[in-house]
Each structure stands twice: as C-alpha cells, then as structure tokens.
Design a protein around this motif. Structure first.
Motif, PDB file in Angstrom:
ATOM      1  N   MET A   4       3.463  -7.511  10.823  1.00  0.00           N
ATOM      2  CA  MET A   4       3.494  -8.660   9.924  1.00  0.00           C
ATOM      3  C   MET A   4       2.101  -9.223   9.664  1.00  0.00           C
ATOM      4  SD  MET A   4       6.395  -9.118   8.610  1.00  0.00           S
ATOM      5  CE  MET A   4       5.809 -10.570   7.753  1.00  0.00           C
ATOM      6  N   PRO A   5       1.195  -9.292  10.669  1.00  0.00           N
ATOM      7  CA  PRO A   5      -0.158  -9.761  10.344  1.00  0.00           C
ATOM      8  C   PRO A   5      -0.835  -8.884   9.298  1.00  0.00           C
ATOM      9  CG  PRO A   5       0.194  -9.879  12.698  1.00  0.00           C
ATOM     10  CD  PRO A   5       1.369  -9.154  12.130  1.00  0.00           C
ATOM     11  N   MET A   6      -0.630  -7.541   9.359  1.00  0.00           N
ATOM     12  CA  MET A   6      -1.213  -6.653   8.364  1.00  0.00           C
ATOM     13  C   MET A   6      -0.591  -6.880   7.000  1.00  0.00           C
ATOM     14  SD  MET A   6      -3.404  -4.391   7.578  1.00  0.00           S
ATOM     15  CE  MET A   6      -3.998  -3.775   9.150  1.00  0.00           C
ATOM     16  N   ILE A   7       0.730  -7.085   6.979  1.00  0.00           N
ATOM     17  CA  ILE A   7       1.388  -7.370   5.686  1.00  0.00           C
ATOM     18  C   ILE A   7       0.820  -8.642   5.085  1.00  0.00           C
ATOM     19  CG2 ILE A   7       3.594  -7.987   4.612  1.00  0.00           C
ATOM     20  CD1 ILE A   7       4.970  -6.214   6.721  1.00  0.00           C
ATOM     21  N   GLY A   8       0.634  -9.659   5.947  1.00  0.00           N
ATOM     22  CA  GLY A   8       0.067 -10.913   5.445  1.00  0.00           C
ATOM     23  C   GLY A   8      -1.336 -10.726   4.908  1.00  0.00           C
ATOM     24  N   SER A   9      -2.153  -9.879   5.575  1.00  0.00           N
ATOM     25  CA  SER A   9      -3.519  -9.632   5.091  1.00  0.00           C
ATOM     26  C   SER A   9      -3.502  -8.949   3.736  1.00  0.00           C
ATOM     27  CB  SER A   9      -4.269  -8.769   6.110  1.00  0.00           C
ATOM     28  OG  SER A   9      -4.403  -9.453   7.336  1.00  0.00           O
ATOM     29  N   ILE A  10      -2.617  -7.955   3.587  1.00  0.00           N
ATOM     30  CA  ILE A  10      -2.532  -7.248   2.292  1.00  0.00           C
ATOM     31  C   ILE A  10      -2.152  -8.207   1.178  1.00  0.00           C
ATOM     32  CG2 ILE A  10      -1.186  -5.526   1.024  1.00  0.00           C
ATOM     33  CD1 ILE A  10      -0.964  -3.967   3.667  1.00  0.00           C
ATOM     34  N   ARG A  11      -1.196  -9.057   1.400  1.00  0.00           N
ATOM     35  CA  ARG A  11      -0.757 -10.005   0.356  1.00  0.00           C
ATOM     36  C   ARG A  11      -1.838 -11.047   0.075  1.00  0.00           C
ATOM     37  NH1 ARG A  11       4.846  -9.876  -0.625  1.00  0.00           N
ATOM     38  NH2 ARG A  11       4.917 -12.127  -1.069  1.00  0.00           N
ATOM     39  N   ASP A  12      -2.590 -11.454   1.136  1.00  0.00           N
ATOM     40  CA  ASP A  12      -3.690 -12.400   0.915  1.00  0.00           C
ATOM     41  C   ASP A  12      -4.780 -11.780   0.043  1.00  0.00           C
ATOM     42  OD1 ASP A  12      -2.462 -14.334   2.396  1.00  0.00           O
ATOM     43  OD2 ASP A  12      -3.569 -13.898   4.262  1.00  0.00           O
ATOM     44  N   MET A  13      -5.155 -10.505   0.355  1.00  0.00           N
ATOM     45  CA  MET A  13      -6.197  -9.845  -0.445  1.00  0.00           C
ATOM     46  C   MET A  13      -5.756  -9.652  -1.877  1.00  0.00           C
ATOM     47  SD  MET A  13      -7.965  -7.067   2.151  1.00  0.00           S
ATOM     48  CE  MET A  13      -6.467  -6.495   2.962  1.00  0.00           C
ATOM     49  N   SER A  14      -4.460  -9.347  -2.087  1.00  0.00           N
ATOM     50  CA  SER A  14      -3.966  -9.172  -3.453  1.00  0.00           C
ATOM     51  C   SER A  14      -4.023 -10.485  -4.218  1.00  0.00           C
ATOM     52  CB  SER A  14      -2.530  -8.645  -3.413  1.00  0.00           C
ATOM     53  OG  SER A  14      -2.007  -8.511  -4.710  1.00  0.00           O
ATOM     54  N   ARG A  15      -3.699 -11.614  -3.514  1.00  0.00           N
ATOM     55  CA  ARG A  15      -3.752 -12.914  -4.186  1.00  0.00           C
ATOM     56  C   ARG A  15      -5.188 -13.299  -4.540  1.00  0.00           C
ATOM     57  NH1 ARG A  15       0.751 -14.206  -0.777  1.00  0.00           N
ATOM     58  NH2 ARG A  15      -0.635 -14.809   0.942  1.00  0.00           N
ATOM     59  N   ARG A  16      -6.164 -12.794  -3.776  1.00  0.00           N
ATOM     60  CA  ARG A  16      -7.565 -13.082  -4.076  1.00  0.00           C
ATOM     61  C   ARG A  16      -8.108 -12.216  -5.224  1.00  0.00           C
ATOM     62  NH1 ARG A  16      -8.222 -13.036   1.693  1.00  0.00           N
ATOM     63  NH2 ARG A  16      -9.391 -11.067   1.517  1.00  0.00           N
ATOM     64  N   ILE A  23      -8.034  -2.573  -1.472  1.00  0.00           N
ATOM     65  CA  ILE A  23      -7.251  -2.941  -0.281  1.00  0.00           C
ATOM     66  C   ILE A  23      -7.013  -1.717   0.590  1.00  0.00           C
ATOM     67  CG2 ILE A  23      -5.039  -3.846   0.522  1.00  0.00           C
ATOM     68  CD1 ILE A  23      -4.902  -5.502  -2.051  1.00  0.00           C
ATOM     69  N   GLN A  24      -6.788  -0.559  -0.085  1.00  0.00           N
ATOM     70  CA  GLN A  24      -6.553   0.671   0.685  1.00  0.00           C
ATOM     71  C   GLN A  24      -7.789   1.043   1.492  1.00  0.00           C
ATOM     72  OE1 GLN A  24      -5.723   4.138  -1.727  1.00  0.00           O
ATOM     73  NE2 GLN A  24      -4.919   5.299   0.037  1.00  0.00           N
ATOM     74  N   ARG A  25      -8.988   0.951   0.832  1.00  0.00           N
ATOM     75  CA  ARG A  25     -10.210   1.277   1.552  1.00  0.00           C
ATOM     76  C   ARG A  25     -10.446   0.294   2.707  1.00  0.00           C
ATOM     77  NH1 ARG A  25     -12.024   2.536  -3.714  1.00  0.00           N
ATOM     78  NH2 ARG A  25     -12.769   0.379  -3.992  1.00  0.00           N
ATOM     79  N   GLU A  26     -10.057  -0.949   2.531  1.00  0.00           N
ATOM     80  CA  GLU A  26     -10.282  -1.986   3.546  1.00  0.00           C
ATOM     81  C   GLU A  26      -9.332  -1.833   4.724  1.00  0.00           C
ATOM     82  OE1 GLU A  26     -12.068  -5.341   5.258  1.00  0.00           O
ATOM     83  OE2 GLU A  26     -12.653  -4.271   3.424  1.00  0.00           O
ATOM     84  N   THR A  27      -8.079  -1.489   4.452  1.00  0.00           N
ATOM     85  CA  THR A  27      -7.051  -1.484   5.515  1.00  0.00           C
ATOM     86  C   THR A  27      -6.621  -0.094   5.953  1.00  0.00           C
ATOM     87  OG1 THR A  27      -5.238  -1.538   3.885  1.00  0.00           O
ATOM     88  CG2 THR A  27      -6.156  -3.668   4.623  1.00  0.00           C
ATOM     89  N   GLY A  28      -6.798   0.901   5.125  1.00  0.00           N
ATOM     90  CA  GLY A  28      -6.324   2.237   5.450  1.00  0.00           C
ATOM     91  C   GLY A  28      -4.838   2.415   5.193  1.00  0.00           C
ATOM     92  N   SER A  30      -1.645   3.162   2.812  1.00  0.00           N
ATOM     93  CA  SER A  30      -1.415   3.895   1.561  1.00  0.00           C
ATOM     94  C   SER A  30      -0.928   2.941   0.483  1.00  0.00           C
ATOM     95  CB  SER A  30      -0.388   5.010   1.764  1.00  0.00           C
ATOM     96  OG  SER A  30       0.885   4.461   2.053  1.00  0.00           O
ATOM     97  N   GLN A  31      -1.189   3.334  -0.780  1.00  0.00           N
ATOM     98  CA  GLN A  31      -0.807   2.464  -1.895  1.00  0.00           C
ATOM     99  C   GLN A  31       0.710   2.335  -2.051  1.00  0.00           C
ATOM    100  OE1 GLN A  31      -2.919   2.397  -5.525  1.00  0.00           O
ATOM    101  NE2 GLN A  31      -4.806   3.272  -4.662  1.00  0.00           N
ATOM    102  N   PRO A  32       1.531   3.371  -1.822  1.00  0.00           N
ATOM    103  CA  PRO A  32       2.992   3.161  -1.902  1.00  0.00           C
ATOM    104  C   PRO A  32       3.477   2.112  -0.901  1.00  0.00           C
ATOM    105  CG  PRO A  32       2.491   5.482  -1.999  1.00  0.00           C
ATOM    106  CD  PRO A  32       1.208   4.800  -1.674  1.00  0.00           C
ATOM    107  N   THR A  33       2.892   2.151   0.321  1.00  0.00           N
ATOM    108  CA  THR A  33       3.284   1.148   1.315  1.00  0.00           C
ATOM    109  C   THR A  33       2.839  -0.231   0.886  1.00  0.00           C
ATOM    110  OG1 THR A  33       3.133   2.784   3.102  1.00  0.00           O
ATOM    111  CG2 THR A  33       3.048   0.458   3.740  1.00  0.00           C
ATOM    112  N   MET A  34       1.604  -0.334   0.316  1.00  0.00           N
ATOM    113  CA  MET A  34       1.126  -1.631  -0.161  1.00  0.00           C
ATOM    114  C   MET A  34       2.023  -2.167  -1.263  1.00  0.00           C
ATOM    115  SD  MET A  34      -3.009  -1.637  -0.241  1.00  0.00           S
ATOM    116  CE  MET A  34      -3.143  -0.109  -1.170  1.00  0.00           C
ATOM    117  N   ARG A  35       2.371  -1.305  -2.229  1.00  0.00           N
ATOM    118  CA  ARG A  35       3.209  -1.756  -3.331  1.00  0.00           C
ATOM    119  C   ARG A  35       4.579  -2.230  -2.838  1.00  0.00           C
ATOM    120  NH1 ARG A  35       0.587   2.612  -5.993  1.00  0.00           N
ATOM    121  NH2 ARG A  35       2.296   4.051  -5.503  1.00  0.00           N
ATOM    122  N   LYS A  36       5.092  -1.554  -1.786  1.00  0.00           N
ATOM    123  CA  LYS A  36       6.398  -1.940  -1.214  1.00  0.00           C
ATOM    124  C   LYS A  36       6.352  -3.377  -0.685  1.00  0.00           C
ATOM    125  CE  LYS A  36       9.267  -0.995   2.858  1.00  0.00           C
ATOM    126  NZ  LYS A  36       9.461  -0.114   4.040  1.00  0.00           N
TER     127      LYS A  36
END
Length: 361
Positions: A4-16, A23-28, A30-36
């Motif tokens: 959940m902390p990683m999910i929160g980071s991904i959503r925070d970066m997207s909002r910024r 985001i993929q380069r920053e977190t490693g 995959s984009q399908p997982t990020m989009r999910k």
C-alpha cells in the motif's frame, strides 16, 4: 500485489503530473500494474473469506474429534497427546495428513472443548434457598492483629445476606453461623449450597461426605444440603459476590473488639440495614424480595441444637485438659491424672484456654 505505501507513492507521483514512464523508471513497477492501481477507485478493506480449499484432514476429523471426547472420562495422565492421536490416525485410518496439520487441529479442538466446559447458565433461585461460604478478614482482637474468618449466608432470590465472625472454618463454626442466622431471620432455608471446602463436608465426584456435627444439625433443622463441585464458583456465585461485599462494607475498616459475641450481634443488625437497596436486576428492593424468602423457609425447631463436639483427655498438673488439636481447657474440680470430657464449640476457638468441662472421671 504491491504494498500500500508503494501504491500511495505511485498515485502521488501521478497527481504531481509525472508520466507513467517516469514513474516506472522511479519505482521499477510495470506500466500495466501502475495503470491498474491508478484506475482503482476503492481501497476499502475487504471482508476476509474462508479458503475454498479443503484440508487433507477433513475426511478423518470425526475420528480425531472422538478421541479427546472419550478422554473426558480418562485419568488426565493417560489422555492422548496430539502426537499419539496422529499416530493412531495414520495407523487406523487412510488419512495421509502430516503431523503438523493434525497437531494444529487437535489444539483447536481441545480449546473449543475447554471453552464449552467453562460456559454455564446462571441458575434461577426460588425464594427460600440459600448459599454458604467463608471469607477471610484481618481484625484487632484485644489490640492484636489476627486473621479470622467470617461465615456468609446469602439468599440469591433477594440478594440479602448475613455474616458471623469466627476463628476457624470447622463444623462447629458452620453450625454456629447457621444457628445464629436462622434465629435472626426466624426460619430455616429449605436448601443450602455449601462450598466444597467448608467444615460442613466435602464432595468427591458424585459422593458428598458430611461432617458428623453438621449432619446432626441438618437432621435437627430439616434443611437440604448440597456441595458445589471443586473449582466451580459459578455454582455458588451469589454467596461469593456477597462475601466480597461483606468484606468491603461490613468489615472495613479493620474491626477492633474484645467481645466476639457482641461483634457478631452487631454484624447481624448491620446486615439488616440494607433492605431498601434495589436488587441488581429485578427492580424491586432487597427487603421486598426478602419477605418472600422469609415466607418460604422451614420453621425453627422447638428444641435448641447443641453445636459442640466432645473430647476426652487427661488433666495435667495445672488443671488443664488438651483436646481439639492441642487446645488446652481449664478443668474445674479435677485433679491431675484424671480424665476430663470436654465440650468445645465455635466460641472456644478464640482461645487456647477456656472452661468447657462436662465432667471429670
């Protein structure tokens, strides 16, 4: 699933305003997982669901359940361990489950059985029934602090109770406490439940053995006696709670006295001082309910009951006879070497010396 902390980071970066590639380069991730997880609109906790997969032990659980159930009637040192149950399971059934899964299930099953054994329903008491027990209290007797015992008699229907103070918990003390309470209320309860450790008697399994003096008193007064099982406080829960209340309200602060008889008379009067207190669940007052308790008991017998035991011992050169576990009593008009028959009751427990001579011969 990522944390959940990683999910929160991904959503925070997207909002910024970061692009998914950044985001993929920053977190490693995959984009399908990020989009999910960027598309999810509900992160509420989910109700846990039981696994649909059965256990290898399921077909053999009836066999396992039967073993500890049968062990209820077996000496505790000869009951099955989880290891022994598993050994029998593999030898007597087609079950192929490992020891670990069998051990976990046996532990759970035994815990369920213990919880079931501890569950009970509060008994319903009719008017005129009573419970009896002893409590401990420190007192100042003649200025010296000493540990004594108070006999408590409670009436569960009304929640009224009466107590008397003694130096011991012998059958003489039980009989004296009952006699004092019966005389005070003007009647005899039709049934009394006693603690298994009182001087009235003792229960072992299904058999109850009464002390001789108590058995004589019960026949004299005509009431029925029952003894609670060991470690079964719920069978006499009312008197246990009442004894605690008496210790806090009637015997606190530490009673100081020189005359035990006078103190016990005052205690009975103080027990009468709470009839207006509401019953904890019946709505009516204790006094109103106790009138129904008083209407139900048996009448007092016409002849008094002698609440004493007898012992014989030789009189020593100081004119004393030693009975009742080494207690010494002064014997009037007796010479050394003669045998004295001594009567001793609850009151004589206060001192190692007394005058209780019946006769010397």
């Amino acid at each position: 699933m990522i944390s959940m902390p990683m999910i929160g980071s991904i959503r925070d970066m997207s909002r910024r305003g970061l692009a998914n590639a950044d985001i993929q380069r920053e977190t490693g991730i995959s984009q399908p997982t990020m989009r999910k997880y960027l598309a999810m609109d509900d992160f509420s906790p989910k109700t846990p669901t039981a696994s649909g997969r059965g256990s290898m032990l399921d077909p053999c659980k009836p066999f396992v359940d039967a073993v500890p159930e049968a062990d209820r009637h077996v000496w505790r040192k000869r009951r099955h361990t989880a290891k022994r149950i598993w050994e029998r399971l593999t030898a007597e059934t087609p079950c192929e489950g490992g020891y670990g899964i069998a051990k976990r299930y046996v532990r759970e099953r035994k815990a369920q059985m213990r919880a079931s054994d501890m569950a009970y329903m509060e008994p319903v008491w009719a008017p005129g029934g009573a419970q009896a027990d002893f409590g401990d209290v420190d007192v100042l007797l003649g200025g010296a602090r000493t540990r004594m015992h108070f006999f408590a008699l409670s009436f569960p229907f009304s929640n009224m109770g009466f107590c008397q103070l003694f130096a011991g918990v012998t059958s003489e003390c039980v009989c004296q406490g009952l006699k004092d309470a019966f005389g005070h209320i003007g009647g005899v309860p039709h049934r009394i439940v006693f603690d298994n450790a009182t001087g009235a008697g003792r229960r072992r399994g299904d058999k109850a053995t009464e002390a001789e003096l108590f058995s004589r008193m019960r026949a004299h007064y005509g009431f029925e006696a029952a003894f609670a099982n060991p470690n079964s406080g719920h069978e006499k829960g009312n008197v246990e709670r009442k004894a605690g209340w008496m210790g806090r309200h009637l015997l606190t602060p530490v009673p100081a006295f020189d005359d035990l008889g006078e103190l016990n008379r005052r205690l009975l009067d103080r027990c009468d001082a709470y009839p207006g207190t509401p019953h904890y669940e019946k709505g009516a007052s204790r006094g109103e309910l106790f009138e129904r308790d008083r209407a139900a008991p048996l009448p007092l017998p016409e002849r008094p009951f002698a609440r004493v035991r007898y012992g014989s011992a030789a009189v020593d050169k100081r004119g004393r006879a030693s009975v009742d576990g080494g207690r010494r009593y002064h014997v009037s008009d007796a010479t050394a070497g003669r045998t004295a028959t001594v009567a001793y009751g609850a009151a004589t427990c206060l001192s190692h010396t007394g005058s209780c001579l019946v006769h010397a011969h």
